[in-house]
Motif scaffolding. Sequence first.
Motif, PDB file in Angstrom:
ATOM      1  N   ALA A  70       0.837  -1.205   0.000  1.00 17.00           N
ATOM      2  CA  ALA A  70       0.000   0.000   0.000  1.00 17.00           C
ATOM      3  C   ALA A  70       0.873   1.257   0.000  1.00 17.00           C
ATOM      4  O   ALA A  70       0.584   2.221  -0.713  1.00 17.00           O
ATOM      5  CB  ALA A  70      -0.934  -0.004   1.208  1.00 17.00           C
ATOM      6  N   THR A  71       1.958   1.238   0.755  1.00 11.66           N
ATOM      7  CA  THR A  71       2.873   2.379   0.788  1.00 11.66           C
ATOM      8  C   THR A  71       3.511   2.613  -0.571  1.00 11.66           C
ATOM      9  O   THR A  71       3.586   3.751  -1.048  1.00 11.66           O
ATOM     10  CB  THR A  71       3.964   2.157   1.856  1.00 11.66           C
ATOM     11  N   ILE A  72       3.962   1.542  -1.206  1.00  3.94           N
ATOM     12  CA  ILE A  72       4.562   1.668  -2.533  1.00  3.94           C
ATOM     13  C   ILE A  72       3.543   2.219  -3.528  1.00  3.94           C
ATOM     14  O   ILE A  72       3.858   3.107  -4.331  1.00  3.94           O
ATOM     15  CB  ILE A  72       5.136   0.321  -2.999  1.00  3.94           C
ATOM     16  N   ALA A  73       2.312   1.735  -3.465  1.00  4.25           N
ATOM     17  CA  ALA A  73       1.267   2.216  -4.377  1.00  4.25           C
ATOM     18  C   ALA A  73       0.997   3.705  -4.166  1.00  4.25           C
ATOM     19  O   ALA A  73       0.884   4.470  -5.135  1.00  4.25           O
ATOM     20  CB  ALA A  73      -0.014   1.406  -4.183  1.00  4.25           C
ATOM     21  N   VAL A  74       0.921   4.134  -2.921  1.00  9.22           N
ATOM     22  CA  VAL A  74       0.669   5.555  -2.627  1.00  9.22           C
ATOM     23  C   VAL A  74       1.822   6.410  -3.132  1.00  9.22           C
ATOM     24  O   VAL A  74       1.618   7.475  -3.722  1.00  9.22           O
ATOM     25  CB  VAL A  74       0.427   5.770  -1.115  1.00  9.22           C
ATOM     26  N   LEU A  75       3.044   5.956  -2.922  1.00 14.34           N
ATOM     27  CA  LEU A  75       4.199   6.726  -3.379  1.00 14.34           C
ATOM     28  C   LEU A  75       4.271   6.795  -4.903  1.00 14.34           C
ATOM     29  O   LEU A  75       4.634   7.835  -5.462  1.00 14.34           O
ATOM     30  CB  LEU A  75       5.493   6.147  -2.805  1.00 14.34           C
ATOM     31  N   VAL A  76       3.919   5.712  -5.582  1.00 11.28           N
ATOM     32  CA  VAL A  76       3.904   5.729  -7.048  1.00 11.28           C
ATOM     33  C   VAL A  76       2.857   6.715  -7.551  1.00 11.28           C
ATOM     34  O   VAL A  76       3.106   7.493  -8.480  1.00 11.28           O
ATOM     35  CB  VAL A  76       3.661   4.311  -7.615  1.00 11.28           C
ATOM     36  N   ILE A  77       1.695   6.731  -6.929  1.00 14.99           N
ATOM     37  CA  ILE A  77       0.646   7.683  -7.321  1.00 14.99           C
ATOM     38  C   ILE A  77       1.120   9.113  -7.062  1.00 14.99           C
ATOM     39  O   ILE A  77       0.923  10.007  -7.894  1.00 14.99           O
ATOM     40  CB  ILE A  77      -0.674   7.376  -6.572  1.00 14.99           C
ATOM     41  N   LYS A  78       1.774   9.345  -5.924  1.00 11.80           N
ATOM     42  CA  LYS A  78       2.285  10.680  -5.609  1.00 11.80           C
ATOM     43  C   LYS A  78       3.324  11.112  -6.642  1.00 11.80           C
ATOM     44  O   LYS A  78       3.322  12.261  -7.102  1.00 11.80           O
ATOM     45  CB  LYS A  78       2.882  10.684  -4.197  1.00 11.80           C
ATOM     46  N   ILE A  79       4.215  10.228  -7.026  1.00 11.42           N
ATOM     47  CA  ILE A  79       5.230  10.554  -8.032  1.00 11.42           C
ATOM     48  C   ILE A  79       4.567  10.858  -9.370  1.00 11.42           C
ATOM     49  O   ILE A  79       4.966  11.799 -10.064  1.00 11.42           O
ATOM     50  CB  ILE A  79       6.256   9.413  -8.150  1.00 11.42           C
ATOM     51  N   LEU A  80       3.557  10.082  -9.733  1.00 15.59           N
ATOM     52  CA  LEU A  80       2.836  10.338 -10.981  1.00 15.59           C
ATOM     53  C   LEU A  80       2.182  11.712 -10.960  1.00 15.59           C
ATOM     54  O   LEU A  80       2.281  12.475 -11.927  1.00 15.59           O
ATOM     55  CB  LEU A  80       1.784   9.254 -11.225  1.00 15.59           C
ATOM     56  N   ILE A  84       2.927  14.917 -13.443  1.00 15.75           N
ATOM     57  CA  ILE A  84       1.869  15.617 -14.179  1.00 15.75           C
ATOM     58  C   ILE A  84       1.930  17.108 -13.881  1.00 15.75           C
ATOM     59  O   ILE A  84       1.834  17.939 -14.795  1.00 15.75           O
ATOM     60  CB  ILE A  84       0.484  15.026 -13.825  1.00 15.75           C
ATOM     61  N   ASP A  85       2.115  17.466 -12.622  1.00 18.65           N
ATOM     62  CA  ASP A  85       2.202  18.876 -12.237  1.00 18.65           C
ATOM     63  C   ASP A  85       3.439  19.530 -12.844  1.00 18.65           C
ATOM     64  O   ASP A  85       3.376  20.663 -13.330  1.00 18.65           O
ATOM     65  CB  ASP A  85       2.222  19.001 -10.715  1.00 18.65           C
ATOM     66  N   GLN A  86       4.556  18.819 -12.860  1.00 21.04           N
ATOM     67  CA  GLN A  86       5.773  19.366 -13.446  1.00 21.04           C
ATOM     68  C   GLN A  86       5.611  19.589 -14.944  1.00 21.04           C
ATOM     69  O   GLN A  86       6.038  20.614 -15.475  1.00 21.04           O
ATOM     70  CB  GLN A  86       6.961  18.450 -13.189  1.00 21.04           C
ATOM     71  N   ALA A  87       4.968  18.650 -15.636  1.00 19.95           N
ATOM     72  CA  ALA A  87       4.739  18.817 -17.068  1.00 19.95           C
ATOM     73  C   ALA A  87       3.842  20.025 -17.338  1.00 19.95           C
ATOM     74  O   ALA A  87       4.096  20.801 -18.271  1.00 19.95           O
ATOM     75  CB  ALA A  87       4.108  17.552 -17.643  1.00 19.95           C
ATOM     76  N   ARG A  88       2.823  20.209 -16.520  1.00 16.97           N
ATOM     77  CA  ARG A  88       1.937  21.362 -16.667  1.00 16.97           C
ATOM     78  C   ARG A  88       2.701  22.665 -16.455  1.00 16.97           C
ATOM     79  O   ARG A  88       2.546  23.632 -17.214  1.00 16.97           O
ATOM     80  CB  ARG A  88       0.777  21.258 -15.685  1.00 16.97           C
TER      81      ARG A  88
END
Length: 120
Positions: A70-80, A84-88
């Motif tokens: 669950a921690t890995i999944a949350v961190l992957v979503i946060k990185i994604l 997205i914010d950086q690209a914007r």
Amino acid sequence: MILWISATIGLLVATTILFLIRRDKLHVRHGVFWLLVAVAFAGLGLAPPVVDWLAKVIGIGYPPILAIVATIAVLVIKILLMDIDQARQEVQLQRLIQRVAILEGNLQQRANSDDNIPNP
């Protein structure tokens, strides 16, 4: 004992995040995410049977693996979301640079045309 340690760490992280938000070192939008993570960390530290029960319901034989996955999944979503914010922001910066270049070109053209107008 480990339960109290993880709960204490979660509460310390939550307090640190609140301090960083108050000092304008961390934007509120990002702080909310990390506050939720810290509260979840503290909550799971105080109630480990919840993880054991949930792992049993899902069918995971070793409950701590559920927390790790669950921690890995949350961190992957946060990185994604960060990507997205950086690209914007990169697109906004590129557009801003283009607009400034256009305005500077227009200003230079006006200055050149004003220089070519004879004085009466």
